[in-house]
Design a protein around this motif. Structure first.
Motif, mmCIF file in Angstrom:
data_model
loop_
_atom_site.group_PDB
_atom_site.id
_atom_site.type_symbol
_atom_site.label_atom_id
_atom_site.label_comp_id
_atom_site.label_asym_id
_atom_site.label_seq_id
_atom_site.Cartn_x
_atom_site.Cartn_y
_atom_site.Cartn_z
ATOM 1 N N MET A 1 10.232 53.033 36.306
ATOM 2 C CA MET A 1 10.669 52.808 34.928
ATOM 3 C C MET A 1 11.712 53.838 34.500
ATOM 4 N N ALA A 2 11.540 55.081 34.959
ATOM 5 C CA ALA A 2 12.530 56.112 34.651
ATOM 6 C C ALA A 2 13.876 55.782 35.281
ATOM 7 N N ALA A 3 13.846 55.277 36.508
ATOM 8 C CA ALA A 3 15.088 54.908 37.186
ATOM 9 C C ALA A 3 15.786 53.756 36.464
ATOM 10 N N ALA A 4 14.990 52.817 35.950
ATOM 11 C CA ALA A 4 15.566 51.673 35.238
ATOM 12 C C ALA A 4 16.138 52.084 33.876
ATOM 13 N N CYS A 5 15.492 53.045 33.213
ATOM 14 C CA CYS A 5 15.929 53.472 31.882
ATOM 15 C C CYS A 5 17.095 54.461 31.931
ATOM 16 N N PHE A 6 17.219 55.190 33.028
ATOM 17 C CA PHE A 6 18.258 56.219 33.132
ATOM 18 C C PHE A 6 19.046 56.052 34.429
ATOM 19 N N PRO A 7 19.888 55.024 34.500
ATOM 20 C CA PRO A 7 20.633 54.742 35.741
ATOM 21 C C PRO A 7 21.552 55.887 36.161
ATOM 22 N N GLU A 8 22.086 56.651 35.183
ATOM 23 C CA GLU A 8 22.966 57.767 35.549
ATOM 24 C C GLU A 8 22.192 58.824 36.328
ATOM 25 N N GLU A 9 20.998 59.143 35.848
ATOM 26 C CA GLU A 9 20.170 60.125 36.554
ATOM 27 C C GLU A 9 19.711 59.581 37.901
ATOM 28 N N GLN A 10 19.462 58.277 37.960
ATOM 29 C CA GLN A 10 19.065 57.659 39.215
ATOM 30 C C GLN A 10 20.168 57.839 40.257
ATOM 31 N N ALA A 11 21.415 57.687 39.825
ATOM 32 C CA ALA A 11 22.543 57.848 40.745
ATOM 33 C C ALA A 11 22.619 59.276 41.285
ATOM 34 N N LYS A 12 22.324 60.258 40.408
ATOM 35 C CA LYS A 12 22.327 61.656 40.847
ATOM 36 C C LYS A 12 21.243 61.911 41.901
ATOM 37 N N VAL A 13 20.066 61.365 41.652
ATOM 38 C CA VAL A 13 18.956 61.538 42.596
ATOM 39 C C VAL A 13 19.282 60.869 43.923
ATOM 40 N N GLN A 14 19.867 59.674 43.853
ATOM 41 C CA GLN A 14 20.224 58.947 45.077
ATOM 42 C C GLN A 14 21.247 59.729 45.880
ATOM 43 N N ALA A 15 22.219 60.318 45.202
ATOM 44 C CA ALA A 15 23.248 61.119 45.890
ATOM 45 C C ALA A 15 22.617 62.356 46.538
ATOM 46 N N GLU A 16 21.662 62.966 45.843
ATOM 47 C CA GLU A 16 20.986 64.149 46.385
ATOM 48 C C GLU A 16 20.176 63.793 47.633
ATOM 49 N N LEU A 17 19.504 62.633 47.575
ATOM 50 C CA LEU A 17 18.734 62.190 48.738
ATOM 51 C C LEU A 17 19.641 61.877 49.920
ATOM 52 N N ALA A 18 20.805 61.316 49.621
ATOM 53 C CA ALA A 18 21.750 60.978 50.687
ATOM 54 C C ALA A 18 22.266 62.223 51.403
ATOM 55 N N ARG A 19 22.363 63.351 50.652
ATOM 56 C CA ARG A 19 22.856 64.593 51.251
ATOM 57 C C ARG A 19 21.791 65.300 52.094
ATOM 58 N N SER A 20 20.517 65.035 51.764
ATOM 59 C CA SER A 20 19.452 65.763 52.447
ATOM 60 C C SER A 20 19.096 65.158 53.802
#
Length: 237
Positions: free
Chosen positions: A218-237
């Motif tokens: 639900m947090a990812a759906a409500c805050f897509p900008e933050e979701q994109a940041k988390v996804q980018a961080e996961l992609a780097r790790s």
């Protein structure tokens, strides 16, 4: 107090929830003592961090199935998260390999029992917590006594299923109950205590896991900008 923690650490006596509804067999509500230490020692074999690492392939497999289910039917994401939690827990506790749906009768019964437990633990819900001798009256708290019988039947049925599989030489793979049945001399618990200890996996893990996953979704759906940041961080790790 740190040096005397074994003597000083304890929890309040919960007569209604711990003694009547759970028969004094719930590790979550059991007072500090020899049985609690034996239960805790048995749980460590499967719940310590080193052991948890062995579950990673299992988590990954069920997580992929959950993601596919959400993509196919996003409106029912809560049920998909609950199915993931139920399937993972029943595999770890009982070695069950088939998916456990959130709508399975056993899963529904566990949730109903948990709802009763939450209501029972509310301060003042039952007078017996202030007047403990009431529990000896045959007519008192019949609803809790029926709840205990449901818990007992459910937990012993699950344990007996694994026991029968072992006796029939069925390869059910590793599980907490299998380990307990094969190593009785190490932990010194009765079969009833083992059954309730395995049942605590569901009580402790089902709601928490389901709600955590749903909160993240639900947090990812409500805050897509933050979701994109988390996804980018996961992609780097």
């Amino acid at each position: 107090m740190e040096k005397q923690g074994g003597s000083l650490a304890d929890r309040p006596r919960l007569v209604a929830a711990g003694e009547i509804l759970n028969g004094g067999l719930s590790v979550i509500l059991t007072p500090a003592g020899s049985m609690w230490r034996r239960m805790r020692r048995a749980l460590r074999t499967h719940l310590q961090p080193k052991s948890a690492e062995e579950y990673q392939p299992l988590h990954m497999s069920h997580a992929k199935n959950m993601v596919l289910d959400i993509l196919e039917d996003p409106a029912n994401f809560q049920n998909h998260a609950a199915t993931y939690a139920a399937t993972t827990i029943t595999k770890v506790a009982y070695g069950k390999t088939t998916p456990t749906s959130a709508t399975d009768p056993d899963a529904i019964l566990v949730r109903e029992n948990f709802q009763i437990l939450r209501k029972t633990m509310r301060p003042g819900a039952y007078l017996v917590d202030m007047i403990p001798w009431l529990k000896y009256l045959p007519w008192y708290a019949q609803d809790l006594k029926r709840g205990f019988e449901r818990n007992r039947q459910l937990n012993t049925d699950q344990l007996n299923r694994v026991k029968q599989q072992i006796q029939s030489n069925v390869d059910v793979g590793p599980s907490f109950v299998r380990y307990m049945l094969e190593n009785v001399q190490l932990h010194g618990l009765t079969e009833m205590e083992m059954a309730f200890l395995a049942g605590s996996f569901y009580a402790a893990g089902f709601d928490t896991t389901t709600l955590a996953i749903c909160t993240v979704l639900m947090a990812a759906a409500c805050f897509p900008e933050e979701q994109a940041k988390v996804q980018a961080e996961l992609a780097r790790s």
